[in-house]
Motif scaffolding. Sequence first.
Motif, PDB file in Angstrom:
ATOM      1  N   ASP A 513       0.871  -1.167   0.000  1.00 32.46           N
ATOM      2  CA  ASP A 513       0.000   0.000   0.000  1.00 32.46           C
ATOM      3  C   ASP A 513       0.916   1.228   0.000  1.00 32.46           C
ATOM      4  O   ASP A 513       1.719   1.420   0.922  1.00 32.46           O
ATOM      5  CB  ASP A 513      -0.880  -0.011   1.250  1.00 32.46           C
ATOM      6  CG  ASP A 513      -1.825   1.179   1.330  1.00 32.46           C
ATOM      7  OD1 ASP A 513      -1.556   2.204   0.672  1.00 32.46           O
ATOM      8  OD2 ASP A 513      -2.830   1.094   2.055  1.00 32.46           O
ATOM      9  N   SER A 515      -0.038   4.468  -0.037  1.00 34.05           N
ATOM     10  CA  SER A 515      -0.752   5.703   0.293  1.00 34.05           C
ATOM     11  C   SER A 515       0.207   6.751   0.844  1.00 34.05           C
ATOM     12  O   SER A 515       0.126   7.940   0.514  1.00 34.05           O
ATOM     13  CB  SER A 515      -1.855   5.417   1.310  1.00 34.05           C
ATOM     14  OG  SER A 515      -2.796   4.496   0.797  1.00 34.05           O
ATOM     15  N   THR A 517       3.259   7.623   0.045  1.00 31.35           N
ATOM     16  CA  THR A 517       4.281   7.398  -0.974  1.00 31.35           C
ATOM     17  C   THR A 517       5.643   7.899  -0.529  1.00 31.35           C
ATOM     18  O   THR A 517       6.653   7.192  -0.651  1.00 31.35           O
ATOM     19  CB  THR A 517       3.877   8.087  -2.294  1.00 31.35           C
ATOM     20  OG1 THR A 517       2.569   7.663  -2.679  1.00 31.35           O
ATOM     21  CG2 THR A 517       4.864   7.759  -3.394  1.00 31.35           C
ATOM     22  N   VAL A 541       6.524   2.474  -8.503  1.00 32.62           N
ATOM     23  CA  VAL A 541       5.287   3.032  -7.967  1.00 32.62           C
ATOM     24  C   VAL A 541       4.611   3.836  -9.063  1.00 32.62           C
ATOM     25  O   VAL A 541       5.276   4.479  -9.887  1.00 32.62           O
ATOM     26  CB  VAL A 541       5.567   3.896  -6.714  1.00 32.62           C
ATOM     27  CG1 VAL A 541       6.447   5.078  -7.056  1.00 32.62           C
ATOM     28  CG2 VAL A 541       4.266   4.353  -6.068  1.00 32.62           C
ATOM     29  N   ALA A 543       0.891   6.200 -10.375  1.00 30.27           N
ATOM     30  CA  ALA A 543      -0.131   7.137  -9.905  1.00 30.27           C
ATOM     31  C   ALA A 543      -1.312   6.373  -9.318  1.00 30.27           C
ATOM     32  O   ALA A 543      -1.580   5.229  -9.701  1.00 30.27           O
ATOM     33  CB  ALA A 543      -0.600   8.007 -11.068  1.00 30.27           C
ATOM     34  N   PRO A 544      -2.010   6.963  -8.377  1.00 25.52           N
ATOM     35  CA  PRO A 544      -3.168   6.290  -7.770  1.00 25.52           C
ATOM     36  C   PRO A 544      -4.216   5.926  -8.828  1.00 25.52           C
ATOM     37  O   PRO A 544      -4.462   6.682  -9.772  1.00 25.52           O
ATOM     38  CB  PRO A 544      -3.715   7.340  -6.797  1.00 25.52           C
ATOM     39  CG  PRO A 544      -2.571   8.257  -6.527  1.00 25.52           C
ATOM     40  CD  PRO A 544      -1.776   8.303  -7.790  1.00 25.52           C
ATOM     41  N   ARG A 545      -4.820   4.761  -8.640  1.00 32.78           N
ATOM     42  CA  ARG A 545      -5.893   4.309  -9.516  1.00 32.78           C
ATOM     43  C   ARG A 545      -7.077   3.881  -8.670  1.00 32.78           C
ATOM     44  O   ARG A 545      -6.903   3.095  -7.734  1.00 32.78           O
ATOM     45  CB  ARG A 545      -5.429   3.139 -10.388  1.00 32.78           C
ATOM     46  CG  ARG A 545      -4.357   3.512 -11.406  1.00 32.78           C
ATOM     47  CD  ARG A 545      -4.037   2.346 -12.317  1.00 32.78           C
ATOM     48  NE  ARG A 545      -3.037   2.702 -13.311  1.00 32.78           N
ATOM     49  CZ  ARG A 545      -2.593   1.862 -14.259  1.00 32.78           C
ATOM     50  NH1 ARG A 545      -3.080   0.626 -14.314  1.00 32.78           N
ATOM     51  NH2 ARG A 545      -1.682   2.266 -15.126  1.00 32.78           N
ATOM     52  N   GLN A 548      -6.553   4.067  -5.026  1.00 34.32           N
ATOM     53  CA  GLN A 548      -5.574   3.219  -4.347  1.00 34.32           C
ATOM     54  C   GLN A 548      -4.195   3.421  -4.954  1.00 34.32           C
ATOM     55  O   GLN A 548      -4.033   3.440  -6.175  1.00 34.32           O
ATOM     56  CB  GLN A 548      -5.967   1.746  -4.460  1.00 34.32           C
ATOM     57  CG  GLN A 548      -5.057   0.803  -3.669  1.00 34.32           C
ATOM     58  CD  GLN A 548      -5.519  -0.638  -3.727  1.00 34.32           C
ATOM     59  OE1 GLN A 548      -6.096  -1.071  -4.711  1.00 34.32           O
ATOM     60  NE2 GLN A 548      -5.291  -1.395  -2.655  1.00 34.32           N
ATOM     61  N   SER A 549      -3.204   3.573  -4.087  1.00 35.01           N
ATOM     62  CA  SER A 549      -1.810   3.691  -4.516  1.00 35.01           C
ATOM     63  C   SER A 549      -1.076   2.404  -4.177  1.00 35.01           C
ATOM     64  O   SER A 549      -1.164   1.911  -3.037  1.00 35.01           O
ATOM     65  CB  SER A 549      -1.127   4.874  -3.812  1.00 35.01           C
ATOM     66  OG  SER A 549      -1.744   6.094  -4.162  1.00 35.01           O
ATOM     67  N   ASN A 628       2.094  11.087  -7.668  1.00 31.94           N
ATOM     68  CA  ASN A 628       0.671  11.226  -7.342  1.00 31.94           C
ATOM     69  C   ASN A 628      -0.016  12.305  -8.166  1.00 31.94           C
ATOM     70  O   ASN A 628      -1.245  12.305  -8.295  1.00 31.94           O
ATOM     71  CB  ASN A 628       0.500  11.512  -5.855  1.00 31.94           C
ATOM     72  CG  ASN A 628       0.942  10.335  -4.995  1.00 31.94           C
ATOM     73  OD1 ASN A 628       0.793   9.187  -5.398  1.00 31.94           O
ATOM     74  ND2 ASN A 628       1.499  10.617  -3.828  1.00 31.94           N
TER      75      ASN A 628
END
Length: 736
Positions: A513, A515, A517, A541, A543-545, A548-549, A628
Amino acid sequence: MDYGHPIEFGTFITPVNDPPQAAVERAQLSEQLGFDLVTFQDHPYQAGFLDTWTLLTWVAAQTSTIAISGNVLNVPMRPAPVLARAAASLDLLSEGRLALGLGAGAFWDAMVAMGFPRRTPAESVDQLSEAIDVIREIWQADKRAALRLDGKYYQLSGAKRGPAPAHEVPIWLGAYKPRMLRLVGAKADGWLPSLGYLKPGDLARGNAIIDEAAAAAGRDPREIRRLLNISGEATVDELLPMILEDGVSTLIIGTDDPNELERFATEVIPAVRAEVARARSAAGISAGPVRSAAALAARREGIDYDGLPGSLTAVEPGDYGYAKVRSTYMRGGSPGLVIKARDVDQVVTALAFAREQKVPLAVRSGGHGISGRSTNDGGIVIDLSEMRDIAVLSEDDRLVRVEAGARWKDVAAALAPHGWALSSGDYGGVGVGGLATAGGIGWLAREHGLTIDHMRAADLVLADGSRVHVSEAEHPDLFWAVRGAGANFGIVTAFEFQVDEVENVGFGQFVFDASDTAGLLERWGAAMEAAPRDLTTNLIVGAPRQGQSLAQVYGVVNSSTPDTIIDRLTPIARIAPLLDQQVQLVPYAGVMNVPDAPHDGQGDPVARSGLIDHLTPSFCAAAAALVNGGAAYFFQIRSVGGAVADVPADATAYSHRAANFSVVAFGASRSRLDAAWGALASHFRGLYLSFETDLSPSRLADTWPPATLARLRALKKEYDPANVFRDNFNIDPLGD
């Protein structure tokens, strides 16, 4: 007339099913006797025959060199879309040995008895014409659009294309009457009648109709090969006029008698070849392939195609197979010519030819390169992918020689039986040449250093065509430059590496996870700097999708001891909430053995690279903002340091060895990525040129310190003053 095609000979074997191996044995004999082609008639309604397609497949598996074809396949009884995929599959499995002889069908009572609709002669020809279109369209696997056809006989609504055959499978038509002959001229690659069905003068009359139809379709009549089924009793005197006056270039003897096959192969074929060679020499006819009008129209300006030396094999934009060589894994390209060099002599010849052309020049080893510099638009590519030999030079010294076109997964597989390995990137599909001249940040880097740190010698073709062997003792200045800036100084054709003893390794894969970052990056960086050298990991890593990151970490522990592997990976597993994990004990070659991936990149890659000493809180915050914020769709940090830093900074052209991490970001928008990257720039001490797509001169100063760059520029002036090798991360000899 003589159309100038190379003379070939084939056999026409009856596909009897009793005994079932009879036709196969005749095919094998045909290969042993040196025939070029073996063919079988196709009558699916004939209970006494083997099914021809099944037979072709079986014969392909039982032979190794001879070409195979139906003579001719019954198209009304073999659905064209299925036939297209079957043909491509068989061509791939037989490594390019299939020809597709097609016919419009005959013996309609027997066909109707098997449930097929009766066609008039005109309908049969129209169906065959549609079938050819369907087959060729399905073979166009490089086209993105699904196949749609609303024909009278074939309706396709979004059919998938592919697979593409291994080579340009020729389509030959069995034809006698004007309508069929015009179809040959308009669409086919060859005319395949039987002499027994022809009257005197029919060959000449048929050629005239075919040639006229070809010209009307914008084709060169010489594109169409003329084939002929003949009886086994034909003599040399009877065959020569068919070749020299009627343009036949493939003669197919119809007999099942082994003695007759042997007599024809040993007595008739050599005599015919000799007489034809003499006649053509006297007439000034040079036998060879004829490029289609479409292929000629696809040629690019600035390249003397007709001046290409005959010793070279090349692929032009209009050639079959161009789609497989035009692009790289990351970049879409459209070169004007791709020269496939098979040895050093051909590299020298190709380079001499390329220097005379006023177009860009690129050099390709494996074609994976993130920078995309091994293809171009309208230029020449010298492709080394067929130069991939790997040999052990010394067991005691663990010294191996690797040609530049080999891929790292092949190197790993070749070293594995000896208990050896060479740190060589993290993806086995990468070519040796590009990585081994740039640096080589791999799974064993922290313990065993960069790939270039294991290089003991290299063979180069310089800009002037001369060949040099470089090492610490021979041309040490070039040897220094090759290790980190090699693409600027010549075409490296082979390397000598001293490899390491490596047993099974621990390969870990983790999903976190992400979140937090910035915190994840900082904790991973600290864990890697504190880790023993036998651990190397990479972090990815995105970008969030969907809110969720996620982050992924892959790593190798150079140990076959489970407790050691767990001990090394435990701190990594604690950097963030762990969502998934897998740890395996595998051979190093298993880590590198990735599936083959097509090189069909689209557009230009956009990537930025940086080398950094520590993942500080401020850097991690800026990196998290970049990720992000969506400027990068792929963000990776590779751990370096350790043994990489043990080598003095000026020992090779690869600089900034004290950096513990290599950072790369990919973006869809160059301007957006550059703007976001600017917030990170102050943290970097340099960059890794293989991951950088910005070719502006200012990037040179980021890559090499002033003293290193000055030394490289001086060497460039000495060895490549005309800047022949400039379509790369270029050191201009005339620059400041």
